[in-house]
Scaffold this active site. Sequence first.
Site, short mmCIF file in Angstrom:
data_model
loop_
_atom_site.label_atom_id
_atom_site.label_comp_id
_atom_site.label_asym_id
_atom_site.label_seq_id
_atom_site.Cartn_x
_atom_site.Cartn_y
_atom_site.Cartn_z
CG MET A 65 -1.87 1.05 1.42
SD MET A 65 -2.80 0.72 2.96
CE MET A 65 -3.93 2.12 2.95
CB SER A 66 1.49 3.90 -2.51
OG SER A 66 1.76 3.09 -3.61
#
Length: 219
Positions: A65-66
Amino acid sequence: MSTGEGDGEQAERAAFILRLRQRGIRDLAVLRAIELVPRPLFVDPMMRRHAYDDVALPIACGQTMSQPSLVAAMTEALGVTADQTVLEVGTGSGYQAAVLSHLAARVVTVDRYRSLVSEAQTRFEVLGLRNVTAYVGDGMNGMPARAPFDRILVTAAATDIPAALMDQLKLGGVIVAPLGAPEEVQTLVRIVKEQSGRSRTDLMKVRFVPLVPGAAATL
């Protein structure tokens, strides 16, 4: 799955938005969209204390998840307006699609992992996001049945934009994607589809998981 939050959560989220502004995010609509999405809902419960840290977090199926500042920067570069339809390639946790849902008329998101799509759909339902549709499929093929798109966001790295995605982008539309070898530092680019071809603007150096063809046989 609950989105209930107390004063502490609200204060944490307000500080989170302030940090994004300090990191150069200026688009007020993007900041508001991020503020409306409870990031802890998309984070593994074991990682909850890091939900508002500006770091990438692991999710299921070996994906990530960035970090929030990158989500914000990519969203800002996309330049979404309220009458547009957006395709996201790489649903992941669903967080990016949820942010886009507060900016676009419709969001179509596709991922090769069935379990990620299922979990993201549950989160969209909890939040009452009725303008987001998630599919299991090959992101390199886009979503021809829902094309054309005004904006396309790719959240996995490839050496070039897949031809199918360019074909499904409207004239004048924008693609934001990381380009480069998966094992190397990549370049986040903004590409505009023009009558004479396409124009490219390099935005920043990034690291993303690779864009892999096909839907996963398991998971």
